[in-house]
Design a protein around this motif. Structure first.
Motif, PDB file in Angstrom:
ATOM      1  N   MET A 124     -38.143 -28.374   9.606  1.00  0.00           N
ATOM      2  CA  MET A 124     -37.249 -27.222   9.783  1.00  0.00           C
ATOM      3  C   MET A 124     -38.008 -25.973   9.349  1.00  0.00           C
ATOM      4  O   MET A 124     -38.939 -26.065   8.540  1.00  0.00           O
ATOM      5  CB  MET A 124     -36.007 -27.365   8.906  1.00  0.00           C
ATOM      6  CG  MET A 124     -35.091 -28.474   9.340  1.00  0.00           C
ATOM      7  SD  MET A 124     -33.693 -28.585   8.197  1.00  0.00           S
ATOM      8  CE  MET A 124     -32.438 -29.106   9.332  1.00  0.00           C
ATOM      9  N   SER A 125     -37.583 -24.818   9.858  1.00  0.00           N
ATOM     10  CA  SER A 125     -38.245 -23.561   9.498  1.00  0.00           C
ATOM     11  C   SER A 125     -37.242 -22.548   8.969  1.00  0.00           C
ATOM     12  O   SER A 125     -36.086 -22.509   9.408  1.00  0.00           O
ATOM     13  CB  SER A 125     -38.931 -22.944  10.723  1.00  0.00           C
ATOM     14  OG  SER A 125     -40.045 -23.692  11.084  1.00  0.00           O
ATOM     15  N   PHE A 126     -37.714 -21.732   8.050  1.00  0.00           N
ATOM     16  CA  PHE A 126     -36.973 -20.549   7.586  1.00  0.00           C
ATOM     17  C   PHE A 126     -37.836 -19.352   7.965  1.00  0.00           C
ATOM     18  O   PHE A 126     -38.998 -19.256   7.561  1.00  0.00           O
ATOM     19  CB  PHE A 126     -36.767 -20.600   6.068  1.00  0.00           C
ATOM     20  CG  PHE A 126     -36.077 -19.380   5.526  1.00  0.00           C
ATOM     21  CD1 PHE A 126     -34.704 -19.372   5.327  1.00  0.00           C
ATOM     22  CD2 PHE A 126     -36.797 -18.227   5.231  1.00  0.00           C
ATOM     23  CE1 PHE A 126     -34.053 -18.233   4.837  1.00  0.00           C
ATOM     24  CE2 PHE A 126     -36.158 -17.087   4.756  1.00  0.00           C
ATOM     25  CZ  PHE A 126     -34.787 -17.094   4.562  1.00  0.00           C
ATOM     26  N   LEU A 127     -37.276 -18.430   8.754  1.00  0.00           N
ATOM     27  CA  LEU A 127     -38.076 -17.306   9.253  1.00  0.00           C
ATOM     28  C   LEU A 127     -37.974 -16.098   8.331  1.00  0.00           C
ATOM     29  O   LEU A 127     -36.904 -15.792   7.801  1.00  0.00           O
ATOM     30  CB  LEU A 127     -37.618 -16.933  10.665  1.00  0.00           C
ATOM     31  CG  LEU A 127     -37.742 -18.060  11.705  1.00  0.00           C
ATOM     32  CD1 LEU A 127     -37.206 -17.605  13.055  1.00  0.00           C
ATOM     33  CD2 LEU A 127     -39.191 -18.519  11.828  1.00  0.00           C
ATOM     34  N   CYS A 128     -39.096 -15.424   8.172  1.00  0.00           N
ATOM     35  CA  CYS A 128     -39.142 -14.242   7.301  1.00  0.00           C
ATOM     36  C   CYS A 128     -40.097 -13.228   7.924  1.00  0.00           C
ATOM     37  O   CYS A 128     -40.387 -13.309   9.121  1.00  0.00           O
ATOM     38  CB  CYS A 128     -39.547 -14.656   5.894  1.00  0.00           C
ATOM     39  SG  CYS A 128     -41.124 -15.535   5.819  1.00  0.00           S
ATOM     40  N   GLN A 129     -40.568 -12.270   7.106  1.00  0.00           N
ATOM     41  CA  GLN A 129     -41.352 -11.168   7.709  1.00  0.00           C
ATOM     42  C   GLN A 129     -42.814 -11.115   7.299  1.00  0.00           C
ATOM     43  O   GLN A 129     -43.570 -10.331   7.868  1.00  0.00           O
ATOM     44  CB  GLN A 129     -40.739  -9.806   7.308  1.00  0.00           C
ATOM     45  CG  GLN A 129     -39.426  -9.504   7.924  1.00  0.00           C
ATOM     46  CD  GLN A 129     -38.307 -10.040   7.065  1.00  0.00           C
ATOM     47  OE1 GLN A 129     -38.179  -9.682   5.917  1.00  0.00           O
ATOM     48  NE2 GLN A 129     -37.525 -10.920   7.617  1.00  0.00           N
ATOM     49  N   SER A 130     -43.210 -11.847   6.280  1.00  0.00           N
ATOM     50  CA  SER A 130     -44.573 -11.650   5.778  1.00  0.00           C
ATOM     51  C   SER A 130     -45.080 -12.916   5.121  1.00  0.00           C
ATOM     52  O   SER A 130     -44.315 -13.859   4.860  1.00  0.00           O
ATOM     53  CB  SER A 130     -44.585 -10.518   4.746  1.00  0.00           C
ATOM     54  OG  SER A 130     -43.850 -10.925   3.608  1.00  0.00           O
ATOM     55  N   GLY A 131     -46.373 -12.888   4.799  1.00  0.00           N
ATOM     56  CA  GLY A 131     -46.975 -14.020   4.120  1.00  0.00           C
ATOM     57  C   GLY A 131     -46.417 -14.209   2.726  1.00  0.00           C
ATOM     58  O   GLY A 131     -46.076 -15.324   2.313  1.00  0.00           O
ATOM     59  N   THR A 132     -46.297 -13.109   2.003  1.00  0.00           N
ATOM     60  CA  THR A 132     -45.825 -13.251   0.621  1.00  0.00           C
ATOM     61  C   THR A 132     -44.409 -13.798   0.590  1.00  0.00           C
ATOM     62  O   THR A 132     -44.060 -14.613  -0.260  1.00  0.00           O
ATOM     63  CB  THR A 132     -45.949 -11.911  -0.151  1.00  0.00           C
ATOM     64  OG1 THR A 132     -45.855 -12.185  -1.541  1.00  0.00           O
ATOM     65  CG2 THR A 132     -44.921 -10.888   0.258  1.00  0.00           C
ATOM     66  N   GLY A 324     -34.966 -11.793   8.801  1.00  0.00           N
ATOM     67  CA  GLY A 324     -35.572 -13.026   9.324  1.00  0.00           C
ATOM     68  C   GLY A 324     -35.040 -13.360  10.703  1.00  0.00           C
ATOM     69  O   GLY A 324     -33.837 -13.274  10.957  1.00  0.00           O
ATOM     70  N   GLY A 325     -35.944 -13.742  11.601  1.00  0.00           N
ATOM     71  CA  GLY A 325     -35.522 -14.068  12.963  1.00  0.00           C
ATOM     72  C   GLY A 325     -35.271 -12.839  13.817  1.00  0.00           C
ATOM     73  O   GLY A 325     -34.584 -12.918  14.845  1.00  0.00           O
ATOM     74  N   ASN A 326     -35.856 -11.720  13.441  1.00  0.00           N
ATOM     75  CA  ASN A 326     -35.709 -10.507  14.258  1.00  0.00           C
ATOM     76  C   ASN A 326     -36.073 -10.816  15.708  1.00  0.00           C
ATOM     77  O   ASN A 326     -37.091 -11.471  15.972  1.00  0.00           O
ATOM     78  CB  ASN A 326     -36.620  -9.405  13.699  1.00  0.00           C
ATOM     79  CG  ASN A 326     -36.672  -8.210  14.620  1.00  0.00           C
ATOM     80  OD1 ASN A 326     -37.479  -8.177  15.540  1.00  0.00           O
ATOM     81  ND2 ASN A 326     -35.786  -7.262  14.400  1.00  0.00           N
ATOM     82  N   PRO A 327     -35.253 -10.362  16.663  1.00  0.00           N
ATOM     83  CA  PRO A 327     -35.469 -10.780  18.057  1.00  0.00           C
ATOM     84  C   PRO A 327     -36.810 -10.343  18.643  1.00  0.00           C
ATOM     85  O   PRO A 327     -37.414 -11.066  19.448  1.00  0.00           O
ATOM     86  CB  PRO A 327     -34.298 -10.142  18.809  1.00  0.00           C
ATOM     87  CG  PRO A 327     -33.774  -9.087  17.897  1.00  0.00           C
ATOM     88  CD  PRO A 327     -34.042  -9.538  16.507  1.00  0.00           C
TER      89      PRO A 327
END
Ligand SMILES: Cc1ncc(COP(=O)(O)O)c(C=O)c1O
Length: 448
Positions: A124-132, A324-327
């Protein structure tokens, strides 16, 4: 070296006319100096205008080859038409809805990641915006599911700059200086370095594994360790490829003690090593993996990827975010993964092999190149003094001379110049870069 640009400098009469930056770039940097944080670790004065593939142009119309790719981000090259079209199409529908809802691009991205992930079982994945943010989430997941607090990380590692990931980061002390206390409970151990061995014996990987086992006997209770977090190729620490058997040894230690093995593939993942994920070179499967950088070809998207049986233990609300998950990011990531899977990972392997060969040839004429190492298009050359010591002054000088000669580079480790061009780079572009490198070496060495 470039002359420093001071805030408010009279840029209509620049001090340097023959060298970069040009007048428009100087004018912009002078404005920026007044209003932007001085903390950005900028090495030279490149002011971007636009880019295509591996080529970029500055605001004065100068062309460069970009072998830094926005710190290993522009996987498909600058402004890849398929990525741009996907982002445009997504933007025409909606710019944001938040991860409290569902949309096609977000689910499709998690499905794509699930199809490619190296875990060997459902993920499963959790989406975010950056490496940190992906590393923070991996730490939270590991602590939450194991109920343990301690983490093992590696000297030389870079995992980000927020308080949890910063506690793991140790490639330069400046990253932590002034920010203590960071997250407690982190034990750092050496990353195996075959070029500069820290331990006696020929197998530096085994030596590090033995060291971890010794820590487990003396002062680090393994039943309190939630995760070992490791880069399958150490990035900021010097582009170190671990010796064979090292990652498998970590896997074995984790299995023996119920510890999660977390691979930080933020830099090495998404085709950069010539495989979709760098850990595939070893066949070792992580429990949790972090992604960002190349995933969106430049759009800010990251992911915490975990075995389903681990991530599904998160209760509703245990972790979340707004963006997270921005289109637009999902649209970019979906086509990026397809392009990398279908063509660019293979191109990274092929052109990377050519590049490595050319750099090894270069090392025969420039003894200051002590080591050439890497995988795919994640390649470093460690620069040394005649006595073999790291030559940081030369690697700094090389970044500046290469910039003047039309090649964008970054460094890592103490004195390693690293090459991480877009994965679409051609052999002809590598050959052009080698010419620029020769010129830059000649100038940097002549300047002493
Ligand atoms: C391996 C690794 N992990 C995490 C990070 C942090 O990523 P970001 O700068 O997107 O927060 C980096 C950045 O260089 C990285 O190389």
């Amino acid at each position: 070296m470039n002359a420093p640009i001071r805030a408010g400098e009279n840029v209509s009469h620049p001090h340097i006319r023959t060298e970069l930056p040009g007048p428009k770039a100087r004018a912009m940097i002078a404005r920026d100096t007044l209003v932007a944080s001085p903390s950005y670790p900028r090495d030279y004065h490149f002011v971007m205008s636009h880019g295509r593939g591996t080529e970029v142009w500055d605001v004065d119309g100068n062309r460069f080859l970009d072998f830094a790719a926005g710190i290993a981000v522009c996987a498909t090259g600058h402004a890849h038409p398929t990525v741009v079209a996907a982002v445009r199409e997504a933007a025409g529908k909606f710019l944001h809805i938040s991860s409290d809802y569902w949309h096609e691009g977000m689910t499709a991205l998690a499905e794509r990641i699930a199809a490619l992930a190296p875990m060997g079982e459902p993920v499963m994945s959790f989406l975010c915006q950056s490496g940190t943010e992906s590393v923070e989430g991996a730490l939270k997941l590991a602590r939450y599911v194991t109920g343990r607090q301690r983490i093992i990380a590696f000297l030389g590692a870079f995992h980000g700059r927020t308080m949890g990931s910063l506690a793991l980061t140790s490639s330069k002390y400046t990253q932590q200086a002034g920010f203590a206390p960071v997250m407690p409970g982190v034990t750092h151990v050496p990353y195996p370095n075959t070029y500069r061995p820290l331990f006696a014996g020929s197998d530096q990987g085994k030596a590090v594994l033995d060291y971890i086992r010794m820590l487990f006997e003396r002062n680090l209770p393994p039943m309190e360790v939630a995760a070992i977090v490791v880069e399958p190729i150490q990035g900021e620490g010097g582009y170190l490829v671990p010796p064979d058997g090292f990652l498998a040894g970590l896997r074995q230690i984790c299995d023996e003690h119920g510890i999660f093995l977390v691979f930080d593939e933020v830099q090495s993942g998404v085709g950069r090593s010539g495989r979709m994920f760098a850990c595939e070179h070893s066949g070792v499967r992580p429990d949790i993996m972090t992604l960002a950088k190349g995933l969106g070809s430049g759009m800010p998207v990251g992911a915490i990827v975990a075995k389903r049986r681990i991530m599904q233990q998160w209760k509703k609300g245990a972790h979340g975010n707004t963006f997270g998950g921005n289109p637009l990011c999902c649209a970019a990531a979906n086509v990026t993964l397809d392009l990398v899977r279908d063509q660019y990972a293979a191109n990274a392997a092929k052109v990377g092999a050519h590049f490595m060969k050319r750099l090894k040839e270069l090392a025969t004429t420039y003894p200051c190149i002590g080591d050439v190492r890497g995988r795919g298009l994640m390649i470093g050359i460690e620069l040394i003094k005649p006595d073999g010591a790291p030559n940081r002054a030369l690697s700094d000088a090389m970044l500046h001379r290469a910039f003047q000669n039309g090649l964008l580079l970054l460094s890592c480790g103490v004195s390693t110049v690293r090459f991480m061009p877009p994965l679409c780079v051609t052999e002809a572009e590598v050959d052009e870069a080698i010419v620029m490198l020769r010129k830059s070496f000649d100038e940097a060495l002549a300047a002493g």
